[in-house]
Design a protein around this motif. Sequence first.
Motif, PDB file in Angstrom:
ATOM      1  N   SER A 128     -46.624 -33.975   3.754  1.00  0.00           N
ATOM      2  CA  SER A 128     -47.156 -33.179   2.641  1.00  0.00           C
ATOM      3  C   SER A 128     -48.664 -32.973   2.707  1.00  0.00           C
ATOM      4  N   ASP A 129     -49.291 -33.340   3.822  1.00  0.00           N
ATOM      5  CA  ASP A 129     -50.737 -33.163   3.973  1.00  0.00           C
ATOM      6  C   ASP A 129     -51.092 -31.689   3.825  1.00  0.00           C
ATOM      7  N   PHE A 130     -52.031 -31.391   2.906  1.00  0.00           N
ATOM      8  CA  PHE A 130     -52.414 -30.001   2.670  1.00  0.00           C
ATOM      9  C   PHE A 130     -52.886 -29.300   3.946  1.00  0.00           C
ATOM     10  N   ALA A 131     -53.490 -30.051   4.861  1.00  0.00           N
ATOM     11  CA  ALA A 131     -54.065 -29.442   6.066  1.00  0.00           C
ATOM     12  C   ALA A 131     -52.996 -28.933   7.022  1.00  0.00           C
ATOM     13  N   THR A 132     -51.788 -29.494   6.942  1.00  0.00           N
ATOM     14  CA  THR A 132     -50.777 -29.151   7.955  1.00  0.00           C
ATOM     15  C   THR A 132     -49.416 -28.775   7.402  1.00  0.00           C
ATOM     16  N   ARG A 133     -49.190 -28.935   6.094  1.00  0.00           N
ATOM     17  CA  ARG A 133     -47.824 -28.796   5.599  1.00  0.00           C
ATOM     18  C   ARG A 133     -47.249 -27.391   5.777  1.00  0.00           C
ATOM     19  N   MET A 134     -48.080 -26.366   5.757  1.00  0.00           N
ATOM     20  CA  MET A 134     -47.586 -24.999   5.895  1.00  0.00           C
ATOM     21  C   MET A 134     -47.372 -24.582   7.349  1.00  0.00           C
ATOM     22  N   ARG A 135     -48.156 -25.113   8.269  1.00  0.00           N
ATOM     23  CA  ARG A 135     -48.117 -24.655   9.660  1.00  0.00           C
ATOM     24  C   ARG A 135     -47.683 -25.725  10.647  1.00  0.00           C
ATOM     25  N   GLY A 136     -47.713 -27.009  10.249  1.00  0.00           N
ATOM     26  CA  GLY A 136     -47.380 -28.062  11.190  1.00  0.00           C
ATOM     27  C   GLY A 136     -48.555 -28.413  12.081  1.00  0.00           C
ATOM     28  N   GLU A 137     -48.319 -29.321  13.013  1.00  0.00           N
ATOM     29  CA  GLU A 137     -49.377 -29.744  13.933  1.00  0.00           C
ATOM     30  C   GLU A 137     -48.769 -30.044  15.296  1.00  0.00           C
ATOM     31  N   GLY A 138     -49.637 -30.126  16.307  1.00  0.00           N
ATOM     32  CA  GLY A 138     -49.170 -30.450  17.644  1.00  0.00           C
ATOM     33  C   GLY A 138     -48.946 -29.221  18.508  1.00  0.00           C
ATOM     34  N   VAL A 139     -48.411 -29.461  19.678  1.00  0.00           N
ATOM     35  CA  VAL A 139     -48.241 -28.412  20.684  1.00  0.00           C
ATOM     36  C   VAL A 139     -47.333 -27.297  20.197  1.00  0.00           C
ATOM     37  N   TRP A 140     -46.200 -27.642  19.618  1.00  0.00           N
ATOM     38  CA  TRP A 140     -45.241 -26.617  19.222  1.00  0.00           C
ATOM     39  C   TRP A 140     -45.750 -25.803  18.045  1.00  0.00           C
ATOM     40  N   ALA A 141     -46.450 -26.430  17.134  1.00  0.00           N
ATOM     41  CA  ALA A 141     -47.047 -25.690  16.018  1.00  0.00           C
ATOM     42  C   ALA A 141     -48.109 -24.724  16.535  1.00  0.00           C
ATOM     43  N   ASP A 142     -48.892 -25.153  17.509  1.00  0.00           N
ATOM     44  CA  ASP A 142     -49.912 -24.283  18.106  1.00  0.00           C
ATOM     45  C   ASP A 142     -49.264 -23.108  18.828  1.00  0.00           C
ATOM     46  N   LEU A 143     -48.153 -23.364  19.478  1.00  0.00           N
ATOM     47  CA  LEU A 143     -47.456 -22.285  20.187  1.00  0.00           C
ATOM     48  C   LEU A 143     -46.947 -21.238  19.209  1.00  0.00           C
ATOM     49  N   ILE A 144     -46.378 -21.682  18.095  1.00  0.00           N
ATOM     50  CA  ILE A 144     -45.907 -20.736  17.077  1.00  0.00           C
ATOM     51  C   ILE A 144     -47.073 -19.921  16.535  1.00  0.00           C
ATOM     52  N   ARG A 145     -48.193 -20.578  16.274  1.00  0.00           N
ATOM     53  CA  ARG A 145     -49.366 -19.866  15.770  1.00  0.00           C
ATOM     54  C   ARG A 145     -49.836 -18.811  16.757  1.00  0.00           C
ATOM     55  N   GLN A 146     -49.903 -19.153  18.042  1.00  0.00           N
ATOM     56  CA  GLN A 146     -50.338 -18.197  19.060  1.00  0.00           C
ATOM     57  C   GLN A 146     -49.379 -17.022  19.159  1.00  0.00           C
ATOM     58  N   ARG A 147     -48.100 -17.304  19.130  1.00  0.00           N
ATOM     59  CA  ARG A 147     -47.101 -16.225  19.186  1.00  0.00           C
ATOM     60  C   ARG A 147     -47.247 -15.300  17.987  1.00  0.00           C
ATOM     61  N   PHE A 148     -47.441 -15.908  16.802  1.00  0.00           N
ATOM     62  CA  PHE A 148     -47.609 -15.109  15.590  1.00  0.00           C
ATOM     63  C   PHE A 148     -48.858 -14.236  15.682  1.00  0.00           C
ATOM     64  N   ASP A 149     -49.975 -14.826  16.070  1.00  0.00           N
ATOM     65  CA  ASP A 149     -51.234 -14.074  16.168  1.00  0.00           C
ATOM     66  C   ASP A 149     -51.112 -12.892  17.117  1.00  0.00           C
ATOM     67  N   LYS A 150     -50.512 -13.102  18.261  1.00  0.00           N
ATOM     68  CA  LYS A 150     -50.387 -12.021  19.247  1.00  0.00           C
ATOM     69  C   LYS A 150     -49.442 -10.930  18.760  1.00  0.00           C
ATOM     70  N   ALA A 151     -48.363 -11.333  18.089  1.00  0.00           N
ATOM     71  CA  ALA A 151     -47.416 -10.334  17.582  1.00  0.00           C
ATOM     72  C   ALA A 151     -48.048  -9.488  16.482  1.00  0.00           C
ATOM     73  N   VAL A 152     -48.843 -10.116  15.631  1.00  0.00           N
ATOM     74  CA  VAL A 152     -49.529  -9.383  14.568  1.00  0.00           C
ATOM     75  C   VAL A 152     -50.553  -8.420  15.166  1.00  0.00           C
ATOM     76  N   GLN A 153     -51.259  -8.850  16.185  1.00  0.00           N
ATOM     77  CA  GLN A 153     -52.224  -7.972  16.855  1.00  0.00           C
ATOM     78  C   GLN A 153     -51.530  -6.767  17.468  1.00  0.00           C
ATOM     79  N   ARG A 154     -50.399  -6.998  18.104  1.00  0.00           N
ATOM     80  CA  ARG A 154     -49.662  -5.874  18.711  1.00  0.00           C
ATOM     81  C   ARG A 154     -49.175  -4.885  17.659  1.00  0.00           C
ATOM     82  N   SER A 155     -48.864  -5.396  16.476  1.00  0.00           N
ATOM     83  CA  SER A 155     -48.326  -4.528  15.423  1.00  0.00           C
ATOM     84  C   SER A 155     -49.415  -3.843  14.609  1.00  0.00           C
TER      85      SER A 155
END
Length: 392
Positions: free
Chosen positions: A331-358
């Motif tokens: 429930s940590d405010f810093a991570t509860r919405m996005r998660g942390e670690g390698v897989w959370a970073d991968l999801i963030r990168q995928r999201f950012d690139k998809a939004v840029q393309r759109s």
Amino acid sequence: MAKSTYRPVPLQTTRTLESAGETFSQVFDARKGRGAVSNIQGRYETEQRVGFDDGWGAGEEDDADGETGALRTIVTEEIAKTIISRNKSPDLPFNVSLNPYRGCEHGCVYCFARPTHAYLGLSPGLDFESRIFAKVNAPELLRKELAKPSYVAETITVGINTDAYQPCERELQITRRILQVLDECRHPAALITKSSLIERDVDILAAMASRRQVIAAVTIATLDPALARKLEPRAATPTRRLRVIRTLADAGIPVSVSIAPIIPFINEPELESIIAAAADAGAHRAGYTVLRLPWEVNPLFQQWLLTHFPDRANRVMNRIREMRGGKDNDSDFATRMRGEGVWADLIRQRFDKAVQRSAMHQRGWFDMLDASQFVPPAHPPRASLSGQFNLF
């Protein structure tokens, strides 16, 4: 007010899932039109009940209370004492919210609001999606709040806890009357929904949008209708939600897509496809959250996993824990919405690139709303205990 629903169709499976020292190993029943597969007790219950088949009721189907028959949705009218909620969560883009209903018939198994039904002495499971409380005096309470001399206008988010456009809203029209008050007072608002019923209120929303006083978000967790029926059984289909985005955008209403929640190996592979489809429908902004499992949502979700995806249940939970510091939930405010670690970073990168393309945006949509036009309503007359209106 009670509504009839589909007769439950059991799908029985027995699987084992390890979770934080607890083993889930039992028979679960999937009910047609319902998200949760059990009616687990809330965390405040002082007594514990365990179902036992003594053979007398063999072959009969039970509802959430153990009574034979189809599980019905019961809508109870509630006279609320307050209507505006305030939060100081640093990871939320709003401070003020308003929820016309408690419980939600959409039945999304992942809903973070499910544990709130425990406050009512009801189950966060099937009770949450079949026992709905409608705050019928919400528009009047809102008007009184806005009329206070000390009130300072800022964006009110409508329906953030449970959907403001769930099925009973068609008849009760509480949300529409709330919007009429906000429109009359030139008050900014934000809405988030997975229902097509929001199209009914395009007339009000378009007027508010012309003054830069409303934004809307449509949640799309999957484009797969079969998966949607399991995840969120009574919400609008994914195709229908894309049409909602198009309708709102065509009416000049700023609309965003919320990809929530992202569940590893369930809807996570669709991330880029959802963004592309929403952009094509007219969404100008996008956001996402990863799955959260607070309180009773954790066992409810894991029961759902065992029922519908027994082949990958452990794999899904292991990935969730990798994004939650080894726990089922954090429930940590810093991570509860996005998660942390390698897989959370991968999801963030995928999201950012998809939004840029759109060519969509990610942030800042609350900043565009204008609260400077707010006009307080006329102070409603106060009623005495006898029902007579006071003149002074």
